[in-house]
Design an enzyme around this catalytic site. Structure first.
Site, PDB file in Angstrom:
ATOM      1  N   HIS A   1       0.795  -1.226   0.000  1.00 58.85           N
ATOM      2  CA  HIS A   1       0.000   0.000   0.000  1.00 58.85           C
ATOM      3  C   HIS A   1       0.829   1.278   0.000  1.00 58.85           C
ATOM      4  O   HIS A   1       1.839   1.383   0.673  1.00 58.85           O
ATOM      5  CB  HIS A   1      -0.994   0.042   1.173  1.00 58.85           C
ATOM      6  CG  HIS A   1      -0.501  -0.623   2.412  1.00 58.85           C
ATOM      7  ND1 HIS A   1      -0.846  -1.902   2.741  1.00 58.85           N
ATOM      8  CD2 HIS A   1       0.331  -0.215   3.377  1.00 58.85           C
ATOM      9  CE1 HIS A   1      -0.269  -2.236   3.873  1.00 58.85           C
ATOM     10  NE2 HIS A   1       0.454  -1.242   4.273  1.00 58.85           N
TER      11      HIS A   1
ATOM     12  N   ALA B   1      12.174   2.385   9.337  1.00 60.58           N
ATOM     13  CA  ALA B   1      11.161   3.410   9.084  1.00 60.58           C
ATOM     14  C   ALA B   1      11.793   4.778   8.826  1.00 60.58           C
ATOM     15  O   ALA B   1      12.810   5.130   9.412  1.00 60.58           O
ATOM     16  CB  ALA B   1      10.209   3.487  10.268  1.00 60.58           C
TER      17      ALA B   1
END
Length: 168
Positions: A61, A138
């Site tokens: 996504h 991240a």
């Protein structure tokens, strides 16, 4: 499109392209021309352009992958973006065996080795390589090649931390 593959609602596919067996695409994916998505993959709400996506890879996504090669069993976390165009519009260069080569291409994304994964919100500059079995943390910005078996992430001060597993 492979017989056992599923294309979910809102997905746009512009050929020519190839989608293998047992692959899930969508919802709301955008598959642009000259894309090859192998078998047993998942491409969710993401855009793939002119790229090779090999088997068992997940691009679930909010990702963009253009002009790239993504090897088998790679997982790109939400928000991974691949740059495929230099800011100065010159040809993208790639390092091969320590030497910088002109790709003769104005657009060239990345090569991501097998069994690698990105956590979330990764940005990768064009012409870079991520070695196999690597993990990118991240909110990390990649502007250099990442050796195989590496862990790259940014600490709380924004400093890039690089760890490479010793050879076996």
């Amino acid at each position: 499109i492979g017989k056992t593959s599923i294309i979910k609602a809102g997905t746009s596919i512009i050929g020519p392209c190839y989608i293998g067996e047992n692959t899930l695409v969508g919802p709301n994916a955008f598959i642009r021309p000259y894309s090859f998505i192998s078998s047993n993959c998942h491409v969710g709400m993401s855009e793939i352009k002119n790229s090779l996506i090999l088997s068992k890879t997940k691009i679930p996504h909010f990702n963009y992958v253009g002009d790239s090669i993504v090897c088998e069993n790679v997982n790109l976390g939400a928000g991974t973006k691949v740059s495929n165009l230099r800011f100065d519009n010159k040809n993208v260069k790639m390092s091969i065996n320590g030497k910088l080569f002109d790709s003769k291409r104005r657009k060239l994304g990345v090569v991501i080795g097998a069994n690698s994964q990105a956590v979330i919100f990764l940005s990768i500059m064009g012409g870079k390589k991520i070695g196999e079995n690597s993990v990118i943390g991240a909110h990390t910005f990649i502007n250099e090649d990442v050796p195989r078996d590496s862990l790259y992430y940014q600490d709380t001060n924004g400093k890039l931390i690089k760890k490479v597993k010793p050879s076996q």
